[in-house]
Design a protein around this motif. Structure first.
Motif, PDB file in Angstrom:
ATOM      1  N   PRO A 164       2.188   5.109   1.158  1.00  0.00           N
ATOM      2  CA  PRO A 164       2.534   5.619   2.490  1.00  0.00           C
ATOM      3  C   PRO A 164       1.318   6.276   3.131  1.00  0.00           C
ATOM      4  O   PRO A 164       0.484   6.856   2.442  1.00  0.00           O
ATOM      5  CB  PRO A 164       3.621   6.646   2.190  1.00  0.00           C
ATOM      6  N   LEU A 165       1.198   6.142   4.434  1.00  0.00           N
ATOM      7  CA  LEU A 165       0.149   6.864   5.149  1.00  0.00           C
ATOM      8  C   LEU A 165       0.485   8.343   5.101  1.00  0.00           C
ATOM      9  O   LEU A 165       1.639   8.697   4.951  1.00  0.00           O
ATOM     10  CB  LEU A 165       0.103   6.397   6.611  1.00  0.00           C
ATOM     11  N   PRO A 166      -0.442   9.287   5.224  1.00  0.00           N
ATOM     12  CA  PRO A 166      -1.856   9.010   5.453  1.00  0.00           C
ATOM     13  C   PRO A 166      -2.568   8.614   4.177  1.00  0.00           C
ATOM     14  O   PRO A 166      -2.329   9.179   3.122  1.00  0.00           O
ATOM     15  CB  PRO A 166      -2.380  10.349   5.965  1.00  0.00           C
ATOM     16  N   LEU A 167      -3.394   7.625   4.304  1.00  0.00           N
ATOM     17  CA  LEU A 167      -4.229   7.212   3.184  1.00  0.00           C
ATOM     18  C   LEU A 167      -5.541   7.974   3.282  1.00  0.00           C
ATOM     19  O   LEU A 167      -5.909   8.430   4.358  1.00  0.00           O
ATOM     20  CB  LEU A 167      -4.534   5.721   3.291  1.00  0.00           C
ATOM     21  N   PRO A 168      -6.249   8.076   2.171  1.00  0.00           N
ATOM     22  CA  PRO A 168      -7.615   8.601   2.278  1.00  0.00           C
ATOM     23  C   PRO A 168      -8.427   7.709   3.213  1.00  0.00           C
ATOM     24  O   PRO A 168      -8.180   6.512   3.287  1.00  0.00           O
ATOM     25  CB  PRO A 168      -8.147   8.504   0.841  1.00  0.00           C
ATOM     26  N   ALA A 169      -9.371   8.306   3.918  1.00  0.00           N
ATOM     27  CA  ALA A 169     -10.115   7.570   4.943  1.00  0.00           C
ATOM     28  C   ALA A 169     -10.763   6.315   4.365  1.00  0.00           C
ATOM     29  O   ALA A 169     -10.788   5.264   5.001  1.00  0.00           O
ATOM     30  CB  ALA A 169     -11.176   8.469   5.560  1.00  0.00           C
ATOM     31  N   ASP A 210       3.005   1.662  10.031  1.00  0.00           N
ATOM     32  CA  ASP A 210       4.214   2.451   9.806  1.00  0.00           C
ATOM     33  C   ASP A 210       4.824   2.943  11.118  1.00  0.00           C
ATOM     34  O   ASP A 210       5.073   4.119  11.306  1.00  0.00           O
ATOM     35  CB  ASP A 210       3.910   3.625   8.865  1.00  0.00           C
ATOM     36  N   VAL A 266      -8.330   3.510   4.272  1.00  0.00           N
ATOM     37  CA  VAL A 266      -8.075   2.927   5.590  1.00  0.00           C
ATOM     38  C   VAL A 266      -9.204   1.968   5.949  1.00  0.00           C
ATOM     39  O   VAL A 266      -8.964   0.868   6.440  1.00  0.00           O
ATOM     40  CB  VAL A 266      -7.941   4.018   6.666  1.00  0.00           C
ATOM     41  N   GLN A 306      -5.604   9.140  11.793  1.00  0.00           N
ATOM     42  CA  GLN A 306      -6.346   8.035  11.192  1.00  0.00           C
ATOM     43  C   GLN A 306      -6.492   6.876  12.158  1.00  0.00           C
ATOM     44  O   GLN A 306      -5.544   6.501  12.851  1.00  0.00           O
ATOM     45  CB  GLN A 306      -5.626   7.564   9.932  1.00  0.00           C
ATOM     46  N   ASP A 307      -7.677   6.329  12.160  1.00  0.00           N
ATOM     47  CA  ASP A 307      -7.962   5.227  13.059  1.00  0.00           C
ATOM     48  C   ASP A 307      -7.257   3.972  12.538  1.00  0.00           C
ATOM     49  O   ASP A 307      -7.600   3.417  11.497  1.00  0.00           O
ATOM     50  CB  ASP A 307      -9.473   4.997  13.096  1.00  0.00           C
ATOM     51  N   GLY A 347      -1.579   9.919  13.151  1.00  0.00           N
ATOM     52  CA  GLY A 347      -1.752  10.939  12.123  1.00  0.00           C
ATOM     53  C   GLY A 347      -3.219  11.226  11.873  1.00  0.00           C
ATOM     54  O   GLY A 347      -3.622  11.495  10.742  1.00  0.00           O
ATOM     55  N   LEU A 377      -8.737  -1.146   3.971  1.00  0.00           N
ATOM     56  CA  LEU A 377      -7.609  -1.886   4.520  1.00  0.00           C
ATOM     57  C   LEU A 377      -8.033  -2.609   5.796  1.00  0.00           C
ATOM     58  O   LEU A 377      -7.707  -3.773   6.010  1.00  0.00           O
ATOM     59  CB  LEU A 377      -6.463  -0.918   4.809  1.00  0.00           C
ATOM     60  N   ALA A 378      -8.785  -1.893   6.628  1.00  0.00           N
ATOM     61  CA  ALA A 378      -9.240  -2.480   7.876  1.00  0.00           C
ATOM     62  C   ALA A 378     -10.133  -3.671   7.607  1.00  0.00           C
ATOM     63  O   ALA A 378     -10.019  -4.711   8.249  1.00  0.00           O
ATOM     64  CB  ALA A 378      -9.983  -1.435   8.706  1.00  0.00           C
ATOM     65  N   HIS A 408       0.854  -1.176   0.000  1.00  0.00           N
ATOM     66  CA  HIS A 408       0.000   0.000   0.000  1.00  0.00           C
ATOM     67  C   HIS A 408       0.891   1.226   0.000  1.00  0.00           C
ATOM     68  O   HIS A 408       2.081   1.148   0.289  1.00  0.00           O
ATOM     69  CB  HIS A 408      -0.874  -0.010   1.252  1.00  0.00           C
ATOM     70  N   THR A 452      -8.038  -6.494   6.433  1.00  0.00           N
ATOM     71  CA  THR A 452      -7.278  -7.068   7.538  1.00  0.00           C
ATOM     72  C   THR A 452      -8.142  -7.996   8.371  1.00  0.00           C
ATOM     73  O   THR A 452      -7.744  -9.117   8.693  1.00  0.00           O
ATOM     74  CB  THR A 452      -6.722  -5.952   8.436  1.00  0.00           C
ATOM     75  N   PRO A 463      -7.929  -1.324  13.689  1.00  0.00           N
ATOM     76  CA  PRO A 463      -8.052  -2.672  13.134  1.00  0.00           C
ATOM     77  C   PRO A 463      -6.847  -3.106  12.303  1.00  0.00           C
ATOM     78  O   PRO A 463      -6.853  -4.227  11.803  1.00  0.00           O
ATOM     79  CB  PRO A 463      -9.301  -2.563  12.248  1.00  0.00           C
ATOM     80  N   LEU A 464      -5.837  -2.260  12.158  1.00  0.00           N
ATOM     81  CA  LEU A 464      -4.749  -2.579  11.228  1.00  0.00           C
ATOM     82  C   LEU A 464      -3.655  -3.416  11.883  1.00  0.00           C
ATOM     83  O   LEU A 464      -3.431  -3.366  13.078  1.00  0.00           O
ATOM     84  CB  LEU A 464      -4.135  -1.293  10.669  1.00  0.00           C
ATOM     85  N   GLU A 465      -2.945  -4.150  11.045  1.00  0.00           N
ATOM     86  CA  GLU A 465      -1.806  -4.940  11.494  1.00  0.00           C
ATOM     87  C   GLU A 465      -0.604  -4.011  11.705  1.00  0.00           C
ATOM     88  O   GLU A 465      -0.570  -2.901  11.163  1.00  0.00           O
ATOM     89  CB  GLU A 465      -1.427  -5.947  10.400  1.00  0.00           C
ATOM     90  N   ASP A 524       0.863  -2.282   8.685  1.00  0.00           N
ATOM     91  CA  ASP A 524       0.152  -1.181   8.040  1.00  0.00           C
ATOM     92  C   ASP A 524       0.168   0.094   8.872  1.00  0.00           C
ATOM     93  O   ASP A 524      -0.454   1.077   8.493  1.00  0.00           O
ATOM     94  CB  ASP A 524      -1.300  -1.594   7.765  1.00  0.00           C
ATOM     95  N   LYS A 558       6.448   6.748  11.218  1.00  0.00           N
ATOM     96  CA  LYS A 558       5.630   7.800  11.817  1.00  0.00           C
ATOM     97  C   LYS A 558       5.868   7.891  13.315  1.00  0.00           C
ATOM     98  O   LYS A 558       5.677   8.928  13.925  1.00  0.00           O
ATOM     99  CB  LYS A 558       4.161   7.475  11.595  1.00  0.00           C
TER     100      LYS A 558
END
Lengths: 300, 293, 357
Positions: free
Chosen positions: A4-9, C76, A12, C65-66, C63, A15-16, A2, A19, C69-71, C74, C153
């Motif tokens: 680099p963060l920040p990704l658009p909401a 960083d 995310v 962002q929630d 940053g 992705l969640a 993917h 996951t 739920p991420l591993e 993901d 980050k």
């Protein structure tokens, strides 16, 4: 991969979701694999167990049942006290007793002489000590199967064939057990020996009061491994014994099958197979903790 | 490593060593010596006379095409058993090492086949794959696949491989599990934070760290497949059909016990001994190196 | 570089709850130290931020962002472990390059980044070695390097200094602080060592039994501890507590031990006359003198320039004083309590009672 963060909401969120889905999938797959594994290992036994509860014709016809039948008591009774009819019936009771005596003699014999020799090698200095150690150590390299024929001839020369002694004594020498005890004895602190000497205890008393109690878990672990080793002996009893009264159950079972004719009394054979399996499996399951310890420590 | 504080005397330790040394001498060194000695002799058909024939027995064995076949067959058989038993065990160990519900139960249920004798394992597989009474044997035949391991050599080989590997998986499983548990958890966590997914973590971190265990098991499995599987073959196929499942150890047995060709059997034994010693040496060399890991 | 926010993070292992709802806001480039006794939940909190442990409830935002739920992969983030957790089968270079290779960076860029980080940390000569060929301090640097090259980050430190000897620990402590300031990466640092916490953190989170007892700058925590736990945990020797009651219409406290009335220097406290209080006074603020407390000294610990005196008051209450000078003897000693250094806590709740405006 993917970005680099920040990704658009939204990303995310996606992705969640992925996951979470992946985690669920992985857990499911893990359980599925393990259940499949367990089935592969349990199914042959299950089939045998089921077979041992049906009458001879059901199995002989080839109608392999998947649910228990009603002949269990009859089959086991016949196996226990009479044996399979086509094969000059040797009762399983006698063969089980032979296997038990053989396994116990080998196990206890190995533990006893290994304890003694390891104690001698670790706690004393004497001429040819290292030579003796290496002589024992070398035997590690040659499994009995490799030198089976010449060993058999030695047994003939010593008139040890067809005897319980011939069945057990040659298998009692054990480099692995000696090595394990040596390894363990080396970890017993020198201070213990010093304390024993100050208290006026001699080497035999030190062995009995200190070394033996400390070795209990190691002995238990070895017991499991060696009992199974003894119980499962095959080629050696096959060669040494042709007196049916000394037959062990593992060898006796395969003799019952012979060439594998469809006309065999398969129900009784299956009952005998279950009887042959039960003792070592019970030992492993009931003494699992010591078993795993014994296995991983003797081999390292 | 030696003890600093010791007991005095030499009579007691010698007495303690004696049983082990006597048994080792009588049942190990004497027969091993006999094997080497006999491998240089040849008996006539009636066992009346013997003569020294030098390396002739070895030459005969090593140039005998049926023996070379058995050698090749043993190699194929052992490699298949080892590969199958190791890969299945590794796969199951990795699954059982995860933090899942019921992990302990799974472990127990996968460990117990260790207790099954090779010969009994063979009998269990016979019950499944017998062409007339076996569940799968009949299913195969019913599905139009002619299945009879008593007639078809390839099927016989497949069956002894499966039964032998089946019995060995639990042993490997226990060692792989121990190996997995000795990998520090934090190293795997570090890899996860470095961005490695489970599959990548396995191949770049777990597998390399398991390689000493895997190598040790490879040697053990090869030795097992070469020698301990005698019971499987004897119970299932008696080396047949023809010579389709005759391995080197089975050949020693038939030549020595059935055909009473002692000189050849002894020479074969000596060759096998050299083979095992070589395997064991390789293993010790490797274990010495791995200590630094 | 990013902000970090924790929203009501809770965690239970089976029936035991180890985190009871932790909130935290970390600004960009800030170094936050989470400090507490073992078992307070500080490591669990860090592992939840890393993604190694899933929170039972609550959210983690990096940053803005929630990432709950991420591993870990993901999120960083980079982490330095207490045991260093270096890959034993890889060279130092490969240890540091591993995360970059996974992210698919070009070979040349990986080499440059690792080289730069190695030079920054003074381990450029060790790049070909295996971890087992390194000393503890060198391993620590490699672990740091592995985190730095990732340019993440967030830096997470899980008691990274506790396996080092005392001298190296002080040295690495200063080095970590310098590096963190220079790189400007938002950092979370977990430790049980209060000196480490005070010297490293822009702000501290003092954890106690799964709660964030106080989140503030080191000096604020030292000067205005939020409750008796924080007051006793930060500062060495620990703060003294004396039972007392509210007196003189809330403008003073009366000590239980000898009835001495201590007027508050900064204003009145709420509550009725006779409200149970605990008065806190740091050992280094006590002064020798008459008209205060009569202390019977039982033990003298000379520290060179100053001495720590352990003693008891007439009613048996233990009291510790840290006084300048080396020459102090066991026996009776009068001490006075400077009123401007008095901390007032509610005896029941342990919470700090501040002066009313």
């Amino acid at each position: 991969m993917h970005g680099p963060l920040p990704l658009p909401a939204a990303d995310v969120d996606a992705l969640a979701r992925r996951t979470r889905a992946r985690r669920r999938r992985e857990t499911l797959l893990t359980h599925a694999s393990l259940v499949l594994g367990v089935l592969v290992f349990a199914f042959p036994i299950y089939l045998t167990l089921i077979g041992s509860t049906h009458d001879v014709n059901t199995i002989g016809r080839g109608d392999v049942p998947l649910l228990p039948g009603g002949e269990a008591i009859a089959n086991y009774a016949q196996a226990w006290s009479a044996g399979g009819g086509r094969y000059m019936g040797v009762p399983a009771a006698g063969m089980l007793a032979n296997s038990l005596v053989m396994a116990l003699l080998i196990t206890l014999g190995k533990i006893a002489i290994s304890l003694a020799s390891a104690y001698a090698v670790v706690f004393f200095r004497f001429p040819f000590r290292m030579l003796a150690f290496w002589l024992i150590f070398i035997t590690l390299m040659l499994p009995v199967e490799v030198r089976i024929i010449p060993t058999f001839q030695v047994m003939v020369d010593l008139q040890l064939t067809n005897s319980m002694a011939g069945l057990t004594v040659p298998l009692i020498a054990s480099a692995t057990a000696t090595l394990l005890f040596r390894q363990f004895f080396l970890t017993i602190p020198d201070e213990y020996v010093e304390a024993a000497k100050i208290d006026g205890a001699g080497p035999l008393r030190f062995f009995k009061d200190v070394v033996l109690p400390l070795s209990v878990t190691n002995i238990a672990a070895l017991f499991v491994i060696l009992f199974i080793y003894g119980w499962n002996q095959y080629l050696w009893p096959l060669l040494i014994v042709n007196d049916r009264s000394l037959e062990t159950i593992v060898v006796g079972l395969t003799k019952m099958i012979g060439g594998g004719d469809a006309q065999n009394e398969w129900n009784v054979i299956m009952a005998t197979a279950v009887l042959a399996l039960l003792p070592p499996v019970a030992v492993v399951v009931l003494m699992q903790r010591w078993f795993v310890k014994g296995l991983t420590e003797t081999e390292k | 490593m030696e003890k600093r504080v010791i007991f005095k005397g030499w009579a007691l330790p010698l007495a303690l060593l004696l049983p082990q040394l006597v048994i080792t001498g009588v049942f190990f060194f004497w027969p091993a010596g006999q094997a080497v000695y006999q491998s240089f002799l040849r008996e006539d058909a009636f066992g009346l006379s013997r003569q020294f024939v030098g390396l002739e027995n070895f030459a005969d064995v090593l140039t005998d095409p049926t023996w070379l076949d058995a050698l090749w067959r043993s190699g194929f058989f052992s490699a298949s058993v080892a590969f199958l038993a190791l890969s299945v065990a590794l796969f199951l160990a990795v699954q059982a090492d995860k933090h899942i519900r019921g992990a302990a139960t799974y472990k127990t249920l996968l460990i117990w086949p260790y207790a099954v004798a090779p010969a009994i394992a063979a009998v269990l597989w016979l019950f499944m794959f017998h062409p007339n009474i076996g569940l799968f044997g009949r299913m195969l035949n019913a599905a139009g696949i002619p299945w009879n391991y008593k007639l078809n050599g390839d099927q016989a080989m497949l069956l002894v491989i499966l039964a032998s590997a089946w019995k060995q998986v639990s042993y490997n499983f226990i060692f792989f599990l121990a190996g997995l548990q000795s990998i520090p958890k934090s190293v795997l966590e570090a890899a996860a934070i470095d961005g490695a997914r489970p599959a990548r973590r396995f191949w770049t971190v777990v597998f390399p760290l398991l390689s000493p265990t895997a190598f040790f098991l490879l040697v053990v499995n090869l030795v097992y497949a070469f020698f301990d599987t005698f019971g499987v073959i004897h119970a299932l196929t008696q080396g047949g059909p023809g010579k389709a499942t005759e391995t080197l150890i089975y050949r020693v047995y038939t030549d020595g016990v059935m055909n009473l060709n002692l000189g050849s059997s002894a020479a074969q034994s000596v060759i096998l001994m050299v083979l095992v010693i070589a395997l064991t040496m390789v293993q010790f060399r490797y274990i010495e190196r791995k200590v630094h890991y | 570089m990013a902000t970090l926010q924790l929203r009501d993070v809770r965690k239970s292992f089976g029936a035991t709850q180890v985190l009871h709802g932790v909130d935290l806001d970390v600004a960009e480039g800030e170094m936050i130290v989470i400090v507490g006794a073992s078992g307070c939940g500080k490591s669990t909190l860090l592992r939840i931020v890393a993604g190694l442990e899933a929170a039972t409830s609550g959210r983690v935002l990096i940053g803005g962002q929630d990432v709950t739920p991420l591993e870990p992969a993901d999120r960083d983030v980079a982490m330095v472990f207490q045991s260093y957790a270096l890959y034993p089968h890889m060279s130092v270079f490969d240890n540091m390059a591993y995360g970059l290779k996974i992210r698919g960076l070009p070979r040349e860029q990986i080499r440059r980044r690792v080289q730069d980080a190695a030079e920054l940390l003074g381990i450029a000569a060790l790049l070909e070695r295996r971890p087992r060929q390194l000393s503890g301090g060198q391993r620590q640097r490699v672990a740091m390097g592995r985190a730095i090259v990732r340019e993440p980050k967030l830096f997470l430190f899980d008691e990274p200094l506790s396996n080092l000897d005392a001298k190296l620990r002080v040295q690495m402590r200063a080095e970590i602080r310098r590096l963190q300031k220079r790189l400007g990466v938002t950092s979370l640092f977990v430790t049980h060592d209060q000196v480490e916490a005070m010297t490293l953190g822009d702000r501290l989170v003092v954890m106690h039994q799964g709660h964030a007892a106080q989140t503030a700058t080191p000096m604020e925590i030292w000067e205005r501890p939020a409750d008796t736990y924080v007051a006793g945990f930060i500062g060495s020797p620990a703060m003294n507590f004396l039972p007392a009651t509210l007196a003189a219409g809330g403008t003073a406290a009366r000590l239980d031990t000898n009835g001495l009335v201590l007027p508050f220097a900064d204003g009145r406290r709420p509550g009725e006359e006779g409200r149970r209080l605990l008065l806190g006074i740091r050992p280094e603020h006590l002064r020798p003198g008459v008209g205060g407390l009569d202390l019977h000294i039982e033990l003298v610990e000379p520290l060179g320039g100053e001495s720590v005196l352990h003693g008891r008051l007439a009613d048996g209450t233990a009291l510790t004083a840290k006084l300048p000078g080396a020459l102090h003897a066991e026996g009776p000693l009068g001490v006075i309590i400077p009123l401007e250094h008095l901390h007032v806590f509610d005896a029941q709740t342990g919470r700090r009672l501040d002066a009313q405006a």
